[in-house]
Design an enzyme around this catalytic site. Structure first.
Site: not given
Lengths: 534, 534
Positions: A337-339
């Site tokens: 997630d959330e790279v």
């Protein structure tokens, strides 16, 4: 003997009337139920007839399970202790006005475990049969199940049916046929933003069992600290934990957590989030992270993992080989997630690498990374869960992948995931870090994850959901009252029938259930406003 | 020797830089200060020079106070224990790189209490002098104050100046001249909506002392329960408490709370809210409450106190005579908030009474009631606080009355109160029951109650404020992490200079202070996101 739900209905009516006139009524805003089960069983008939129970002349009998796993014996001891010590009773016999509904003293619960006697080291798994029936009538009390997991769920239910009246334990005659709606009923705990000591995790597992959760999703590492003490790379926690001794989970701690969970029928799924959320890895191993640049000059900052280097994948391979070995569950949560792409964008080597590979977007680069991690897990014969970005960004995933949905427009993403033939796991509306003043469990309760799913095939691909306790704003002192009984609302959504969604009925039972948890040593906060739990 | 605030400024600069780049930084989001005082002293110079402290060869000396109240001795013992046991240190002497800033080992803090030796039974009062000075330099350490209360505040400051570096206790040379901005720095606890056991109240008092609060406003009764065990009317709690034994404060409990508070320089102001918020009184004494009618027929419901009957005032007179005797503070909070008029409007006797007395509004009727209560307290020589409605509704109040402001447009109400020559106490922005996701102490911190006050005379009429912990949604398990360190933000607003309002500076110190409270046994939650407290 079984008079259907008449008494329960009457009871609910009286309670609602009581609540609606509370403007002139002192005392609790919500009068708690007595002996109501949380989460609500799939089918329950309840009678006005009742038994009394004297803890010291009450026993469990389980003739069929002699030689079965000793943890069943341990469970019986645990539940006997709960019944004998956490429900208010006095040892001295009270004068009790016995009426026509009195069936006698209940002295035995017979446990009938059908099917094979399970292996001593049996692990809970996805799709375990957790069904059970529980009958308490004038012939006595019988709990039946085909599996040891169903017995555990039934024991929890039995312990909740018992309540205290004038300091005497009572249990009404009842007939329960129960099974979970979803096979994956999870609770996520983040132990990176704040370190949570092992005793707190064990208390969480107790409370999870009291709510029939069956998956402990251990979000063990993240940007802020790396508390897992690896055998392969101990330097990760030596340098990346908040404290190399007091801020780590030793191998023995992890074993303890897994075993404590196992005997309660709870799977432990570890998450080692990559390629973002890995700043803490970079203290010991900065070479794993991408060097960030400003105007083509390296600026000393580090970003997500460097997806262009073989050493990254070798390291992950070595570490995950250990993790798959330490955590026996067949699933592994690999994050994704959330790279944030800014650092990758700034790095000339990363951009050259993308040109060489004809990557047109950073999403493609991320997919390239995840594909490598997925291949590693395939080699290790481990199945995996990923956060929704991995699916949305178009990584090729086998159909066994579970896509964990957490963003705001979760229902439509879930729909897409399932339309694509993948498994979905839902958390979008179940972030326990989201707070509102006053009573705030009803939003969790009302959230229905299957809203857009219509066919049975679609519904089967929705494995369930998870209550998520992110660790930014909770520490060991506040995490338990923050989670309970708010997570209980989610537990009922995941276990009980879809039609069980009446807040007025739920609040009466949740009032009792929160107090029940308090009495069992779980520091649950009040669910419904003014009230009392003695 | 004193190098001004240079080092502190450098430290803050480094910390801010640290925080602003945390996107790539593992570890706590806010790096805690070391040895910073909360609430911030009025004047402090701090040096880079330092002493080391070995707890077992450190003592307090107070030559001037021999024969003074023994509770000063108790305070010294308390603070010695805090220093010796709650700040990380190891007994074995460490190899320490002693530099030019090393002043030696600090072995004595000399306490100079000027002025009269106070009476053994001295009570803290409004306008007590709490000023102190604290000097730690190459000549040693001296705490001076004109009062025992100033000594208590100075000891708290001294204990906070000590910090741990490589498991050794350190204290920097410093020069502090400190005094509170406001004389009334209160914390309200509601023990009616949920019963809070005495040990929880004592922990609250500890935490209050750690934050230099000096008033415990005990909102002891309300609609839902009446936990005060009255000598005059024990039936009030026998019937109106959540439980007649486990849900009450016995006289001995009340004494214990008052004494525990007194020796920490904390006043205890009881509130017995009337004429609304009194449903719990009506269980034992329904005749005190107004009978409500529907279509001129009595409907069995009860409303606020019945202002038309002499028995109401006789009862209040008898009960309040007891309360004034039990609670030694010269102030009494008589409530007066949120009186609902519907029941009065429905009752024919009430309306007849109003006609007879030429009352044109229910506000006038309420004023009539409050006027009677106020007269009772005048007879008892007790001063009083009232909630803002009493003032807004036009009750004639002597200028000694303190008007407690809690509604949303508080600043303008406060202005009106003060323009009318009354004392104001502010709580509008300090309701701890108001929650937001994430870090939510900054709104409490930024709230400035004196915003609309310009002259010194006006400002003098603002006595201070109170952090209010209403009990609807907190129980004994959740109330301490709910209050701390959120109330600490309010403590600093009430103690420190108006100019102390820099969130960035505060969060660094609050990070340390929350951890300090944890180490002292207060279950404070994290203030600032990811972090650690070992």
């Amino acid at each position: 003997m079984i008079v259907g739900q008449i008494k329960m209905r009457l009871f609910i009516f009286v309670s609602l009337f009581w609540a609606s006139t509370f403007a002139i009524r002192p005392g609790p805003v919500i009068q708690a139920s007595k002996g109501a089960v949380w989460p609500k069983p799939q089918q329950q008939e309840i009678s006005e007839t009742y038994y009394l129970i004297r803890p010291h002349s009450f026993t469990f009998k389980s003739p069929d399970h002699i030689g079965c796993p000793s943890f069943l014996d341990d469970a019986l001891t645990r539940y006997w202790t709960i019944i004998a010590t956490t429900i208010s009773s006095k040892l001295e016999e009270k004068l009790w006005k016995l009426d026509d509904n009195f069936l006698g003293y209940l002295e035995i619960l017979t446990i009938k475990l059908f099917g094979e006697c399970p292996n001593e080291n049996i692990l809970p798994e996805l799709y375990d049969n957790e069904n059970y029936t529980l009958t308490i009538d004038s012939d006595g009390a019988v709990l039946t199940s085909e599996t040891i997991w169903g017995v555990l769920r039934g024991l929890e239910t039995f312990s909740q049916l018992i309540y205290s009246e004038q300091d005497t334990l009572m249990i009404n005659a009842t007939k329960i046929n129960d099974f979970p709606r979803f096979p994956h009923r999870g609770f996520l705990l983040d132990t990176s933003r704040h370190f949570e000591p092992v005793p707190i995790i064990l208390q969480m597992l107790d409370a999870m069992a009291y709510n029939k959760f069956n998956v402990f999703h251990w979000h063990i590492t993240d940007d802020h600290s790396f508390p897992y003490k690896s055998r392969t790379y101990p330097e990760l926690s030596d340098k990346g934990a908040y404290h190399p001794v007091r801020g780590v989970y030793e191998q023995s701690d992890v074993k303890k957590v897994i075993e404590y969970a196992r005997v309660r029928g709870i799977r432990v799924i570890p998450e080692f989030d990559t390629p973002g959320h890995t700043r803490s890895w970079g203290v010991a191993h900065p070479e794993l992270l991408t060097s960030c640049f400003t105007d083509n000059v390296v600026n000393g900052q580090l970003g997500p993992m460097d997806p262009t280097k073989d050493i990254t994948y070798n390291f992950i391979n070595n570490l995950f080989t250990e993790i798959v070995n330490v955590f026996p569950d067949s699933y592994f949560h690999i994050g994704g997630d959330e790279v944030e792409f800014d650092c990758w964008k700034s790095n000339p080597d990363v951009n050259n690498f993308m040109k060489q590979n004809n990557f047109l977007s950073y999403e493609q680069l991320e997919s390239y990374f995840i594909q490598h991690v997925v291949n590693i897990l395939d080699t290790l014969s481990s199945k995996y869960l990923v956060w929704e970005e991995v699916f949305v960004n178009g990584v090729e995933l086998p159909n066994s992948t579970v896509v964990h949905i957490w963003k705001d427009n979760g229902l439509s993403t879930l729909n897409n995931v399932i339309k694509a033939g993948k498994y979905g796991l839902y958390s979008s509306c179940w972030y326990l870090s989201v707070l509102h003043s006053g009573s705030d469990w009803d939003a969790f309760y009302k959230c229905e994850p299957a809203l857009l799913l219509h066919t049975e095939e679609e519904k089967k691909l929705l494995l369930g959901g998870e209550a998520c306790m992110w660790g930014e704003y909770v520490n060991e002192y506040s995490v338990i009252p923050r989670v309970w009984p708010r997570a209980s609302a989610i537990a009922e959504r995941l276990w009980s029938d879809e039609s069980v969604n009446d807040i007025s009925d739920a609040q009466i039972r949740l009032e009792e259930h929160a107090c029940r948890m308090n009495k069992r040593g779980i520091a649950a906060q009040p669910p419904n406003g003014p009230g009392v739990c003695f």
